[in-house]
Design an enzyme around this catalytic site. Structure first.
Site, PDB file in Angstrom:
ATOM      1  N   LYS A   1       0.844  -1.204   0.000  1.00 39.53           N
ATOM      2  CA  LYS A   1       0.000   0.000   0.000  1.00 39.53           C
ATOM      3  C   LYS A   1       0.873   1.245   0.000  1.00 39.53           C
ATOM      4  O   LYS A   1       1.739   1.397   0.867  1.00 39.53           O
ATOM      5  CB  LYS A   1      -0.823   0.012   1.281  1.00 39.53           C
ATOM      6  CG  LYS A   1      -2.314  -0.165   1.088  1.00 39.53           C
ATOM      7  CD  LYS A   1      -2.959  -0.171   2.457  1.00 39.53           C
ATOM      8  CE  LYS A   1      -4.410   0.097   2.417  1.00 39.53           C
ATOM      9  NZ  LYS A   1      -4.982   0.137   3.764  1.00 39.53           N
TER      10      LYS A   1
HETATM   11  C1  E4P Z   1      -8.533   0.687   3.799  1.00 41.52           C
HETATM   12  O1  E4P Z   1      -7.612   0.113   3.257  1.00 41.52           O
HETATM   13  C2  E4P Z   1      -8.402   1.434   5.059  1.00 41.52           C
HETATM   14  O2  E4P Z   1      -7.670   0.645   5.947  1.00 41.52           O
HETATM   15  C3  E4P Z   1      -9.709   1.722   5.738  1.00 41.52           C
HETATM   16  O3  E4P Z   1     -10.811   1.359   4.954  1.00 41.52           O
HETATM   17  C4  E4P Z   1      -9.798   3.022   6.430  1.00 41.52           C
HETATM   18  O4  E4P Z   1     -11.067   3.173   7.000  1.00 41.52           O
HETATM   19  P1  E4P Z   1     -11.411   4.250   8.133  1.00 41.52           P
HETATM   20  O5  E4P Z   1     -11.771   5.538   7.466  1.00 41.52           O
HETATM   21  O6  E4P Z   1     -12.600   3.650   8.829  1.00 41.52           O
HETATM   22  O7  E4P Z   1     -10.202   4.361   9.015  1.00 41.52           O
END
Ligand code: E4P
Length: 237
Positions: free
Chosen positions: A83
């Site tokens: 990522k």
């Molecule tokens: C995705 O890869 C992220 O980890 C995640 O969906 C972030 O979500 P949040 O806005 O609930 O922290």
């Protein structure tokens, strides 16, 4: 549509895998920090439990650092998808890692133009954070609609990974729009299963069953129908 679990918690992952419900896992530094465990062994354990992509997030701010981390992460397990954030440095790292055959999930996407840039850089997944847009009174789902149109117009193979999902309506709408994947916390996955009519229906069936006399309810394996072979022949026992 594929469903991913947005979690680094092994118990949650095991439970979701046991339902046959998830096709992959996404993590981020916040989710990993919650577990209080050493990063690399935890990620390896997650990869062993899930038969699909596991997103592991870089923590450098510059492209060189992200690339170095990305190469190490990708070598840990075949399920790892690296990522990188949707910044200039993240795009540079995405371009290079993708050229090396490493799958990249470009994260923290909040606009259609950002998504276009991620696709051009060679992202394998791009993650629009729809819940965080909704939190600012913007329309997170509209971002997915726009991305879908752009990716279809220009036949990008980058997959839309709907992220920052807060509730089941997000999942349903993302599926209707045609997002390739939705990643969600365990609490939302549980909500997808639940329906009050299912619970009420089951209670009714089981209480009606209780009214049968004991003899009528008796059964054992030998009284069950004999299994049939593929050809339909009855097996001799
Ligand atoms: C995705 O890869 C992220 O980890 C995640 O969906 C972030 O979500 P949040 O806005 O609930 O922290």
């Amino acid at each position: 549509m594929k469903l991913f679990l947005d979690s680094a918690n092994l118990k949650e992952i095991d439970e979701a895998v046991s339902w046959g419900a998830i096709d992959g896992v996404t993590t981020n530094p916040t989710l990993v920090a919650k577990e209080g465990r050493e990063f690399v062994p935890l990620m390896k354990e997650i990869c062993e439990r899930v038969n699909g992509p596991v997103s592991m997030e870089t923590v450098s701010r510059d492209a060189a650092g992200m690339m170095e981390e990305g190469r190490v992460f990708a070598a840990l397990h075949q399920h790892i998808v690296v990522k990188c954030p949707l910044t200039k440095e993240g795009l540079k790292a995405t371009r290079q890692l993708s050229r090396e055959g490493i799958r990249v999930n470009v994260t923290l996407c909040f606009s259609p133009n950002q998504a276009l840039l991620a696709a051009k850089a060679g992202a394998y997944f791009v993650s629009p954070f729809i819940g965080r847009l909704d939190d600012l009174s913007q329309d997170g789902l509209q971002l997915i609609r726009d991305m879908k149109t752009i990716f279809m117009n220009y036949r990008f193979s980058t997959q839309i990974l709907a992220a920052s999902i807060r509730h089941p309506i997000h999942v349903m709408e993302a599926a209707k729009i045609g997002a390739d994947i939705a990643t969600m916390p365990f609490s939302v996955l549980e909500m997808l299963v639940k329906h009050p009519l299912t619970d009420a229906g089951l209670e009714r069936f089981l209480s009606d069953w209780e009214r049968l006399p004991a003899e009528a309810k008796r059964w054992k394996a030998s009284s069950a129908p004999t299994p049939r072979s593929k050809a339909g022949a009855v097996h001799a026992s």
